[in-house]
Design a protein around this motif. Structure first.
Motif, PDB file in Angstrom:
ATOM      1  N   TYR A 118      45.027  53.491  46.099  1.00 31.56           N
ATOM      2  CA  TYR A 118      45.410  53.826  44.729  1.00 31.56           C
ATOM      3  C   TYR A 118      46.576  52.964  44.261  1.00 31.56           C
ATOM      4  O   TYR A 118      46.631  52.556  43.097  1.00 31.56           O
ATOM      5  N   LEU A 119      47.502  52.688  45.176  1.00 33.24           N
ATOM      6  CA  LEU A 119      48.643  51.844  44.822  1.00 33.24           C
ATOM      7  C   LEU A 119      48.194  50.437  44.439  1.00 33.24           C
ATOM      8  O   LEU A 119      48.855  49.766  43.637  1.00 33.24           O
ATOM      9  N   SER A 120      47.054  49.995  44.985  1.00 32.89           N
ATOM     10  CA  SER A 120      46.577  48.642  44.698  1.00 32.89           C
ATOM     11  C   SER A 120      46.389  48.430  43.199  1.00 32.89           C
ATOM     12  O   SER A 120      46.584  47.319  42.698  1.00 32.89           O
ATOM     13  N   MET A 121      46.026  49.490  42.453  1.00 34.70           N
ATOM     14  CA  MET A 121      45.842  49.352  41.015  1.00 34.70           C
ATOM     15  C   MET A 121      47.155  49.019  40.328  1.00 34.70           C
ATOM     16  O   MET A 121      47.206  48.195  39.411  1.00 34.70           O
ATOM     17  N   TYR A 122      48.238  49.653  40.775  1.00 38.25           N
ATOM     18  CA  TYR A 122      49.554  49.355  40.191  1.00 38.25           C
ATOM     19  C   TYR A 122      49.964  47.927  40.529  1.00 38.25           C
ATOM     20  O   TYR A 122      50.468  47.197  39.677  1.00 38.25           O
ATOM     21  N   ILE A 123      49.722  47.530  41.769  1.00 38.67           N
ATOM     22  CA  ILE A 123      50.077  46.173  42.187  1.00 38.67           C
ATOM     23  C   ILE A 123      49.272  45.144  41.401  1.00 38.67           C
ATOM     24  O   ILE A 123      49.805  44.120  40.954  1.00 38.67           O
ATOM     25  N   VAL A 124      47.974  45.422  41.205  1.00 44.69           N
ATOM     26  CA  VAL A 124      47.117  44.495  40.464  1.00 44.69           C
ATOM     27  C   VAL A 124      47.573  44.393  39.009  1.00 44.69           C
ATOM     28  O   VAL A 124      47.716  43.292  38.462  1.00 44.69           O
ATOM     29  N   VAL A 125      47.793  45.540  38.363  1.00 46.66           N
ATOM     30  CA  VAL A 125      48.237  45.539  36.963  1.00 46.66           C
ATOM     31  C   VAL A 125      49.556  44.789  36.821  1.00 46.66           C
ATOM     32  O   VAL A 125      49.721  43.937  35.940  1.00 46.66           O
ATOM     33  N   SER A 126      50.505  45.089  37.698  1.00 48.23           N
ATOM     34  CA  SER A 126      51.805  44.436  37.640  1.00 48.23           C
ATOM     35  C   SER A 126      51.688  42.934  37.846  1.00 48.23           C
ATOM     36  O   SER A 126      52.299  42.138  37.124  1.00 48.23           O
ATOM     37  N   ALA A 127      50.868  42.534  38.823  1.00 46.98           N
ATOM     38  CA  ALA A 127      50.724  41.109  39.122  1.00 46.98           C
ATOM     39  C   ALA A 127      50.080  40.357  37.961  1.00 46.98           C
ATOM     40  O   ALA A 127      50.520  39.263  37.596  1.00 46.98           O
ATOM     41  N   ILE A 128      49.039  40.947  37.369  1.00 48.48           N
ATOM     42  CA  ILE A 128      48.373  40.278  36.245  1.00 48.48           C
ATOM     43  C   ILE A 128      49.329  40.130  35.062  1.00 48.48           C
ATOM     44  O   ILE A 128      49.390  39.081  34.415  1.00 48.48           O
ATOM     45  N   PHE A 129      50.113  41.176  34.775  1.00 47.74           N
ATOM     46  CA  PHE A 129      51.090  41.093  33.686  1.00 47.74           C
ATOM     47  C   PHE A 129      52.177  40.072  34.009  1.00 47.74           C
ATOM     48  O   PHE A 129      52.666  39.368  33.117  1.00 47.74           O
ATOM     49  N   GLN A 130      52.572  39.973  35.281  1.00 50.69           N
ATOM     50  CA  GLN A 130      53.589  38.994  35.650  1.00 50.69           C
ATOM     51  C   GLN A 130      53.090  37.571  35.454  1.00 50.69           C
ATOM     52  O   GLN A 130      53.831  36.700  34.986  1.00 50.69           O
ATOM     53  N   PHE A 131      51.824  37.314  35.817  1.00 49.88           N
ATOM     54  CA  PHE A 131      51.274  35.973  35.701  1.00 49.88           C
ATOM     55  C   PHE A 131      50.906  35.613  34.269  1.00 49.88           C
ATOM     56  O   PHE A 131      50.561  34.458  33.999  1.00 49.88           O
ATOM     57  N   THR A 132      50.931  36.559  33.357  1.00 47.47           N
ATOM     58  CA  THR A 132      50.591  36.289  31.955  1.00 47.47           C
ATOM     59  C   THR A 132      51.793  36.570  31.057  1.00 47.47           C
ATOM     60  O   THR A 132      52.518  35.653  30.669  1.00 47.47           O
TER      61      THR A 132
END
Length: 305
Positions: free
Chosen positions: A124-138
């Motif tokens: 479940y935490l992976s979703m937060y990590i994915v969302v955060s990472a995508i926002f960081q890279f954009t």
């Protein structure tokens, strides 16, 4: 295991790894060129591997629905921080705004959640990590580069974080597990993310002055917003959302209160900005999170669970 003890243990590990990076710079073994190369390796290769591997779970339709729920919660938290960054901190520096929005979830969240909820919690935490990472890279890169790196459909879909997440999710949906030898190899590479980030942070600390970290009043205002105000706003949003699963709620509560992301310094070095100031904010936020994280998590459990 007591959450406070887990947090303290993680912060202590962070400190010792940071000191290793600190020593490397002080003895002139790690210079700025080396730091730049390490930052590129972490952000463009290691992080995508971590995101891809987070989806290496046994397929479960019920779990997939909860994964979507955690995605909604992660988006709510991230968007609330972007709102704070562009209202409360609209007159502050881009580093301050970045530090408010993004958190050190992977390094701090995984070791806290794993002993409490096991690998289901990490899923479940992976979703937060994915969302955060995508926002960081954009969004994050756009903000730090002051618009020189625009947000486009291509940047959303083809940045390293998105590629890692899409590949991982594709393997999850198609129920294709990685061969053990490949998974173990990639897992070893992914494990470099946190140590390398801390080594780089220790190097940034070696290039800073102690008084600039602990004796600048404006630093404390940013950390106060990051560790208390922003999590309180996000906690209210989570409470309003129709999320009922206690595991998902606890994962979101823990992810919500982790300190400032190491990428505040790494991305500043790569895309323009005062990365040394970013490192000082990370260090100060991590120092005070030993008190604020147990406090916010306790409040979250009372309100959400």
């Amino acid at each position: 295991m007591d959450i406070s003890l887990v947090i303290f243990d993680q912060l202590l590990q962070m400190f010792f790894i940071m000191m290793f990076g600190f020593i490397l710079v002080k003895i002139k073994f790690l210079n700025m060129g080396g730091s730049q190369q390490l930052a590129n390796i972490v952000t463009k290769f290691v992080i995508p591997i971590v995101l891809m591997l987070s989806f290496q779970q046994e397929y479960d339709s019920g779990q997939l629905q909860l994964l979507l729920t955690s995605l909604i919660g992660a988006l709510a938290i991230t968007l609330s921080r972007i709102f704070i960054a562009h209202t409360v901190l609209r007159n502050r520096s881009k580093i301050d705004r970045y530090a408010i929005v993004f958190s050190n979830t992977a390094f701090m969240g995984i070791p806290i959640i794993l002993p409490i909820l096991g690998y289901e919690g990490i899923f479940y935490l992976s979703m937060y990590i994915v969302v955060s990472a995508i926002f960081q890279f954009t969004y994050g890169i756009w903000m730090l580069s002051e618009g020189n790196q625009p947000i486009t459909i291509k940047s959303i879909l083809t940045n390293p974080a998105s590629i890692g997440a899409f590949v991982g999710f594709g393997l999850y949906i198609t129920r294709i597990p990685l061969p053990d030898v490949l998974y173990n190899s990639l897992d070893t590479i992914g494990g470099l993310s946190s140590p390398l980030g801390m080594i780089l942070l220790g190097g940034y600390l070696a290039r800073s002055q102690f008084k600039e970290i602990f004796f600048v009043k404006s630093n404390y205002w940013i950390v106060f917003i990051r560790l208390l105000i922003a999590p309180a706003v996000a906690l209210l949003l989570i409470w309003l959302l129709p999320i009922n699963d206690p595991s998902v709620l606890l994962v979101l509560a823990i992810a919500n209160c982790t300190p400032t992301a190491v990428n505040t310094a790494l991305f500043s070095q790569l895309y323009g900005g005062d990365y040394e100031y970013g490192a000082r904010i990370i260090i100060l936020a991590s120092f005070f999170s030993i008190v604020t994280m147990p406090l916010v998590i306790s409040l979250s459990t009372l309100l959400l669970l």
